[in-house]
Scaffold this motif. Structure first.
Motif, mmCIF file in Angstrom:
data_model
loop_
_atom_site.group_PDB
_atom_site.id
_atom_site.type_symbol
_atom_site.label_atom_id
_atom_site.label_comp_id
_atom_site.label_asym_id
_atom_site.label_seq_id
_atom_site.Cartn_x
_atom_site.Cartn_y
_atom_site.Cartn_z
ATOM 1 N N GLU A 19 38.370 -4.784 -92.807
ATOM 2 C CA GLU A 19 37.045 -5.614 -93.172
ATOM 3 C C GLU A 19 37.152 -7.137 -93.545
ATOM 4 O OE1 GLU A 19 34.386 -4.349 -92.327
ATOM 5 O OE2 GLU A 19 35.103 -2.133 -92.452
ATOM 6 N N LYS A 70 37.583 -8.912 -90.431
ATOM 7 C CA LYS A 70 36.449 -9.366 -89.549
ATOM 8 C C LYS A 70 35.518 -10.588 -90.018
ATOM 9 C CE LYS A 70 35.416 -4.273 -88.804
ATOM 10 N NZ LYS A 70 34.571 -3.127 -89.273
ATOM 11 N N ILE A 71 35.926 -11.025 -91.347
ATOM 12 C CA ILE A 71 35.071 -12.269 -92.111
ATOM 13 C C ILE A 71 35.895 -13.301 -92.015
ATOM 14 C CG2 ILE A 71 35.500 -11.429 -94.408
ATOM 15 C CD1 ILE A 71 32.128 -12.874 -92.656
ATOM 16 N N TYR A 100 31.536 -9.763 -99.306
ATOM 17 C CA TYR A 100 31.454 -9.305 -97.963
ATOM 18 C C TYR A 100 31.041 -7.683 -98.421
ATOM 19 C CZ TYR A 100 32.511 -8.435 -93.048
ATOM 20 O OH TYR A 100 32.419 -8.390 -91.547
ATOM 21 N N ASP A 126 26.848 -10.417 -90.375
ATOM 22 C CA ASP A 126 28.041 -10.555 -89.607
ATOM 23 C C ASP A 126 28.329 -9.031 -88.581
ATOM 24 O OD1 ASP A 126 31.735 -10.318 -89.914
ATOM 25 O OD2 ASP A 126 30.575 -11.698 -88.917
ATOM 26 N N LYS A 174 30.997 -4.068 -86.517
ATOM 27 C CA LYS A 174 30.575 -5.035 -87.449
ATOM 28 C C LYS A 174 29.110 -4.504 -88.066
ATOM 29 C CE LYS A 174 33.312 -9.062 -86.241
ATOM 30 N NZ LYS A 174 33.104 -10.594 -86.078
ATOM 31 N N SER A 221 28.242 -5.771 -91.340
ATOM 32 C CA SER A 221 28.231 -6.140 -92.774
ATOM 33 C C SER A 221 27.579 -7.538 -93.252
ATOM 34 C CB SER A 221 29.748 -6.472 -93.176
ATOM 35 O OG SER A 221 30.412 -5.088 -93.198
#
Length: 173
Positions: free
Chosen positions: A4, A7-8, A101, A158, A163, A165
């Protein structure tokens, strides 16, 4: 599959400067220089605690010491969002960045996950955060109900392949 945090990272790396704390870091820190806090033991976790509440009293040496506080996919596991955000923000210096997030209930089945207390959706969470922490809630006389504690710098969905989130970046006033 990417974690996670991975991903951000590309969207928030400009805020990951100075001293960074990663609350609920799991098995990967958001950046190599972050201080990891988690209830589980991993090689990079510097502070282990059975509860992610009361971090300000458990680790008083961390008060007002970070330029950035990051947490990915943790808040939905805690029954009291308000308390967690308020307590975690005490670790931040004035002007520091607070980054959350979270899985968006429009894209992730939060209600099917027995570990989640909340089915958080981006639009609803930002509305609540602005009212609760940014001074936008007014009392019956038209005056601010809460003094502003944060200013939202950016937020967004996102979503894409794997994805589901949203993120929020706020600056501590």
């Amino acid at each position: 599959m990417a974690t996670e945090s991975a991903k951000i990272r590309h969207k928030i790396e400009k805020y990951l400067v100075g001293e960074v704390v990663d609350i609920g870091c799991g098995d990967e820190l958001i950046c190599p220089h972050a201080v990891g806090i988690d209830g589980r033991i991993f090689p990079h976790v510097q502070k282990t605690t059975p509860s992610l509440y009361d971090l300000d009293t458990k680790f008083p040496e961390l008060l007002d010491s970070f330029d950035c506080c990051f947490s990915s996919h943790v808040l939905e596991h805690l029954p009291d969002h308000f308390r967690a955000i308020l307590e975690w923000s005490k670790l931040l210096k004035k002007g520091g960045y607070f980054i959350l997030y979270l899985p968006d209930g429009n894209y992730y089945p939060n209600k099917e996950n027995p570990e989640h207390f909340h089915d958080t959706k981006h639009e609803d969470f930002v509305f609540w955060f602005k009212r609760t922490f940014c001074g936008e809630a007014l009392n019956f006389t038209g005056h601010p109900y809460f003094l502003p504690y944060f200013e939202i710098i950016e937020d967004g969905l996102d979503v894409g392949e794997n994805k589901y989130s949203f993120y929020l970046v706020a600056k501590k006033l």
